[in-house]
Design a protein around this motif. Structure first.
Motif, short mmCIF file in Angstrom:
data_model
loop_
_atom_site.label_atom_id
_atom_site.label_comp_id
_atom_site.label_asym_id
_atom_site.label_seq_id
_atom_site.Cartn_x
_atom_site.Cartn_y
_atom_site.Cartn_z
N ILE A 1 88.55 -22.42 3.10
CA ILE A 1 90.07 -22.97 3.09
C ILE A 1 91.25 -22.59 4.31
O ILE A 1 91.81 -23.45 4.35
CB ILE A 1 91.03 -22.51 1.72
N LEU A 2 90.57 -21.41 4.87
CA LEU A 2 91.21 -21.17 5.48
C LEU A 2 91.11 -22.06 6.90
O LEU A 2 92.12 -22.70 7.89
CB LEU A 2 90.85 -19.77 6.02
N PRO B 1 82.47 -15.00 -2.89
CA PRO B 1 84.17 -15.18 -2.77
C PRO B 1 84.49 -16.08 -1.19
O PRO B 1 85.56 -16.59 -0.91
CB PRO B 1 84.29 -14.53 -3.32
N GLY B 2 83.70 -14.97 -0.48
CA GLY B 2 83.90 -15.09 1.31
C GLY B 2 84.16 -16.08 1.30
O GLY B 2 85.19 -16.49 2.71
N ARG B 3 83.48 -17.06 1.13
CA ARG B 3 82.98 -18.08 1.55
C ARG B 3 83.73 -19.51 1.52
O ARG B 3 84.56 -20.27 2.11
CB ARG B 3 81.46 -19.25 1.40
N LYS C 1 91.01 -17.78 -7.26
CA LYS C 1 90.05 -17.27 -7.96
C LYS C 1 88.39 -16.28 -7.16
O LYS C 1 88.55 -15.69 -7.33
CB LYS C 1 89.32 -18.25 -8.82
N PRO C 2 88.39 -17.23 -6.23
CA PRO C 2 87.43 -15.66 -5.36
C PRO C 2 88.20 -14.40 -4.53
O PRO C 2 87.89 -13.58 -4.36
CB PRO C 2 87.36 -16.77 -3.83
N LEU C 3 90.38 -14.75 -4.30
CA LEU C 3 90.76 -13.87 -3.96
C LEU C 3 90.81 -13.29 -4.82
O LEU C 3 91.26 -11.36 -5.34
CB LEU C 3 91.88 -14.22 -3.78
N MET C 4 90.87 -13.41 -6.91
CA MET C 4 90.90 -12.55 -7.97
C MET C 4 89.46 -12.14 -7.65
O MET C 4 89.58 -10.67 -7.96
CB MET C 4 91.21 -13.22 -9.15
N THR C 5 88.05 -12.49 -7.89
CA THR C 5 86.87 -11.82 -6.90
C THR C 5 87.18 -10.69 -6.75
O THR C 5 86.38 -8.98 -6.69
CB THR C 5 86.68 -12.87 -6.99
N ILE C 6 87.50 -10.60 -5.35
CA ILE C 6 87.59 -9.98 -4.25
C ILE C 6 88.38 -8.46 -4.79
O ILE C 6 87.86 -7.36 -4.32
CB ILE C 6 87.91 -10.30 -2.91
N VAL D 1 94.10 -27.86 -7.80
CA VAL D 1 93.43 -27.43 -8.13
C VAL D 1 92.15 -26.53 -7.17
O VAL D 1 91.50 -26.20 -7.02
CB VAL D 1 92.03 -28.55 -9.05
N VAL D 2 92.58 -27.56 -5.87
CA VAL D 2 91.72 -26.79 -4.09
C VAL D 2 92.22 -25.56 -4.43
O VAL D 2 90.96 -25.38 -4.19
CB VAL D 2 92.08 -27.67 -3.31
N VAL D 3 93.30 -25.57 -4.79
CA VAL D 3 93.58 -24.47 -4.28
C VAL D 3 93.09 -22.67 -5.25
O VAL D 3 92.92 -21.38 -5.41
CB VAL D 3 95.14 -24.06 -4.32
N VAL D 4 93.36 -23.32 -6.25
CA VAL D 4 93.30 -22.50 -7.74
C VAL D 4 91.65 -21.77 -7.70
O VAL D 4 90.77 -20.78 -8.05
CB VAL D 4 93.31 -23.08 -8.64
N PHE D 5 90.33 -23.50 -7.30
CA PHE D 5 89.11 -22.98 -7.19
C PHE D 5 88.86 -22.30 -5.69
O PHE D 5 87.74 -21.35 -5.82
CB PHE D 5 88.55 -24.73 -7.25
N PHE D 6 89.67 -22.98 -5.03
CA PHE D 6 88.76 -22.03 -3.57
C PHE D 6 89.76 -20.99 -2.60
O PHE D 6 89.57 -20.70 -1.54
CB PHE D 6 88.73 -22.93 -2.08
#
Length: 588
Positions: free
Chosen positions: A24-25, A17-19, A541-546, A533-538
C-alpha cells in the motif's frame, strides 16, 4: 491428538503483514508521483466552485409537428445533450429542463464554451442520399432564365418541344435533373424524373402529359433553379442553405452545400437514415492520405440497406455513383462507390481536422435530437458563492475530523494512533485519485462531492471502531493481544464488508438514477467506500498485527487502550481450565 498438517496456516497465524504495508505504501508513492508527473496537483473543480458558462436553449415548433414539444421529447433531448457534453470530457455538466420548452446547460470553467455551444444545439439529423449532380459552390446562371418564350404558331402538328435555336445559359459542371436529364446510369427518382411524352397511335402530336407528370417536371425545374442560384461561398449563405435543406422531408430531394463551400449538390431522397448508426469513432487513416476519418457501425437493418444501396450505386456513371452523407442539411462527405460495401461498416472522410472528426463522431454516437433548439441566452457563472460554501464546508469537515480524533484519543488512547494513521493514508489516496481522475475522465469536484468526502470520514472511522472493539472483546474473554488481534479480525471483517457494501450500493444507485451535482456526491461516496476497504485490509489490519508484537501494546499498557484491567478482562483462559485426573492412580 493428531498433529496439524505441515504448511497449513492456523487461524491464529500472523501471516506476512509487512508485505501488505509495503504494497500500500508503494501504491501511495505511485499515485502521488503520478499526480506530480501530470503537472497538476489540485483537483478539477465543478461549475459551482470554479465558475463556468450557462446556456439556455428553447425548443422550436417544426412545420407539420404541432405537438412535438412534449415531456418525452424534452427528456430525450436532455439525455442526449448530457451525453454529448460529457463526451467532450465534461463530467460535471448540468443539463436540466426548465418549464415546458427550455433546457439549461451549465458547463464548468476550463471547457471550450464555443465547442460545447455547438454540440448541445446540433440536431444531428443524418441521412445517406444518392448524388444526382455536383456543381461549383458559386451561384450560376439559370439555363432557362433567358430562354425566349416560344411564339404560338397556327401550324398544325408543329413540334412544340423543338428548342434547338434557343440560347443557353451557364451550365453546372455536371448533369442536372432537368426535363432532358441524362439517361445513362441510374434512373433518377420519380420525384425528379421528367416524363417522356408517348407518341399517339396516329402519329400526330404527342399525348398531353398527366397532371402528376406535369407536377414532376415543375418540381425538377424548381430544383434546378434553386441549384443554379445556390451560393455556398459564404458562411451565412451556407447556414441558410443548410437550414432550408434540414427542414425538407427525407422523401424529397434537396440542394445542399459541402462543409467548406467548395461544391454544391443535388441529392436524391434519403435512402438510409442516421438512426441506424450504432456507433461512430474518429480514427486517423494513413491510406491514400485520408487523414482523420469517422468510422460508422450500422445495426443489422442499416447494414443490409447500406450494402444494397452501395451495390446499386456502384453500377452507375459519375457523379451518380456517389452518395452524400448529409448532416443537418450540409454534406459532410460525398463518397464514390465502386463496389457494394457490406458488413455494416462505413467511413466518412472529408479532410477532417482531429477536433472536427471527434465532434462528428461524438454527435453521431449519441444520436439526433428529437427537437430543434435555439440558444436564447448565454451567461457566465461566478464562483464567488461556491468558494464561500466550500470554505464553510471545509471548516465544518475540519471541526468534525478534530472531534473524531479527540474522541478516539480519549477513548482508545494508543489505538488512536492507528486510526489517525489510517485516516491519513485514506486521505492521501482519496486526494491523489481525485486529481488523477480529473485528468483521466475529467472528474470535477463540486460541493456535493466535497460533502461525500466529509461523510466518508465517519464511514472510515466506523470501520476502525468495529475492528478495535472486536479485539477488545477478545481481550475481555481473557486472551492476550496477539491471538485477540487474529481472532477478532474475521468477525470484524464480515461487519466491515457488509457495512461498506450497503454504502457502496446506495452510492451506485444514487449515481445511476440522478444527474448533475448529486452524481458528484454519489461518485465520491462510492470511491471513498472502496478506499475504506483497501485501507482497512491492507493497512489497518497489518499494522495492528505488527503492533501486537510490541511490548507497549502486548503488555496491555494503561495508555495503549488495551489494558485488560480497564477493560474488565476475565482471568486468563489457561487458569480456568480444570486439571485432568490421571488415568491410573498410584498407591503410596
Amino acid at each position: 491428538m493428531a498433529a496439524p498438517k505441515k504448511g497449513r496456516r492456523s487461524p491464529g497465524a500472523q501471516g506476512r503483514p509487512g508485505r501488505a504495508l509495503v504494497g500500500i505504501l508503494v501504491a501511495m508513492v505511485a499515485l502521488v508521483g503520478g499526480m506530480f508527473l501530470s503537472g497538476n496537483t489540485t483537483p478539477r473543480l465543478g461549475i459551482d466552485l470554479a465558475g463556468g458558462t450557462s446556456f439556455t436553449l428553447e425548443a422550436k415548433n417544426e412545420p407539420g409537428k404541432p405537438n412535438a414539444i412534449n415531456k418525452a421529447n424534452m427528456d430525450t433531448a436532455v439525455n442526449i445533450m448530457e451525453r454529448r457534453v460529457n463526451g467532450l470530457g465534461v463530467s460535471e455538466a448540468e443539463v436540466q429542463t426548465q418549464g415546458r420548452k427550455h433546457i439549461i446547460v451549465n458547463i464548468p470553467k476550463g471547457t471550450d464554451a464555443k465547442q460545447a455551444r455547438k454540440q448541445v444545439g446540433t440536431t444531428a439529423k443524418l441521412g445517406f442520399r444518392p448524388v444526382l449532380s455536383i456543381g461549383d459552390g458559386k451561384p450560376t446562371k439559370d439555363p432557362g432564365a433567358d430562354k425566349p418564350k416560344p411564339k404560338p404558331t397556327p401550324t398544325k402538328g408543329a413540334d412544340k418541344g423543338d428548342n434547338k435555336d434557343q440560347p443557353k445559359g451557364d451550365e453546372p459542371t455536371s448533369p442536372t435533373p432537368t426535363a432532358s436529364s441524362t439517361t445513362q446510369g441510374r434512373a433518377l427518382p420519380s420525384a425528379l424524373k421528367a416524363p417522356t411524352p408517348k407518341p399517339s397511335p396516329t402519329g400526330d402530336a404527342p399525348t398531353k402529359p398527366s397532371k402528376e407528370q406535369a407536377d414532376q417536371v415543375k418540381k425538377a425545374e424548381e430544383l434546378q433553379k434553386q441549384f443554379a442560384a445556390l451560393d455556398c461561398t459564404t458562411p451565412k449563405a451556407r447556414a441558410a442553405a443548410s437550414q432550408q435543406a434540414a427542414t425538407r422531408p427525407n422523401t424529397e430531394p434537396i440542394v445542399a452545400c459541402d462543409r467548406k463551400g467548395e461544391a454544391k449538390f443535388i441529392l436524391a431522397p434519403v435512402q438510409l437514415e442516421g438512426k441506424h448508426v450504432e456507433d461512430a469513432s474518429a480514427v486517423y487513416s494513413t491510406q491514400g492520405g485520408s487523414g482523420w476519418i469517422v468510422q460508422l457501425d450500422f445495426d443489422g437493418k442499416g447494414g443490409k440497406q447500406f450494402g444494397k444501396i452501395t451495390g446499386e450505386l456502384a453500377k452507375q456513371q459519375p457523379p451518380q455513383n456517389q452518395f452524400g452523407i448529409v448532416l443537418d442539411g450540409e454534406v459532410a462527405s460525398n463518397a464514390e462507390v465502386s463496389f457494394a460495401i457490406k458488413g455494416g461498416k462505413a467511413e466518412i472522410s472529408g479532410s477532417f481536422e482531429q477536433q472536427e472528426a471527434d465532434d462528428l463522431a461524438n454527435i453521431l454516437s449519441y444520436g439526433s435530437l428529437p427537437l430543434t433548439f435555439d440558444i436564447v441566452d448565454e451567461t457566465t457563472v461566478s464562483s464567488a458563492l461556491g468558494e464561500e460554501q466550500l470554505n464553510a464546508g471545509l471548516i465544518a469537515g475540519g471541526i468534525g475530523l478534530v472531534l473524531v480524533i479527540l474522541y478516539m484519543g480519549i477513548y482508545y488512547r494508543g489505538l488512536a494512533l492507528v486510526a489517525i494513521a489510517s485516516l491519513g493514508v485514506s486521505a492521501i489516496l482519496t486526494y491523489s485519485l481525485m486529481v488523477l481522475l480529473g485528468e483521466a475522465i475529467q472528474f470535477a469536484l463540486n460541493l456535493p462531492a466535497v460533502c461525500g468526502a466529509i461523510v466518508a470520514i465517519g464511514i472510515t472511522a466506523d470501520s476502525f471502531i468495529v475492528y478495535f472493539e472486536r479485539v477488545r472483546d477478545e481481550i475481555r474473554e481473557g486472551r492476550t493481544l496477539r491471538p485477540a488481534v487474529q481472532r477478532g479480525w474475521p468477525r470484524a471483517r464480515r461487519t466491515i464488508l457488509v457495512s461498506d457494501f450497503v454504502s457502496f450500493l446506495a452510492a451506485a444507485v444514487l449515481f445511476i438514477v440522478t444527474v448533475g451535482k448529486v452524481q458528484g456526491f454519489a461518485f465520491t461516496l462510492g470511491l471513498t467506500t472502496l478506499l475504506d476497504v483497501v485501507v482497512v485490509f491492507f493497512f489497518t489490519k497489518p499494522l495492528m498485527t505488527i503492533l501486537a508484537t510490541r511490548p507497549f501494546f502486548a503488555s496491555g499498557h494503561p495508555w495503549s487502550g488495551l489494558d485488560p484491567k480497564r477493560l474488565g478482562a476475565k482471568p486468563p483462559l489457561r487458569s480456568r481450565r480444570r486439571p485432568i485426573a490421571p488415568a491410573d492412580t498410584k498407591e503410596a
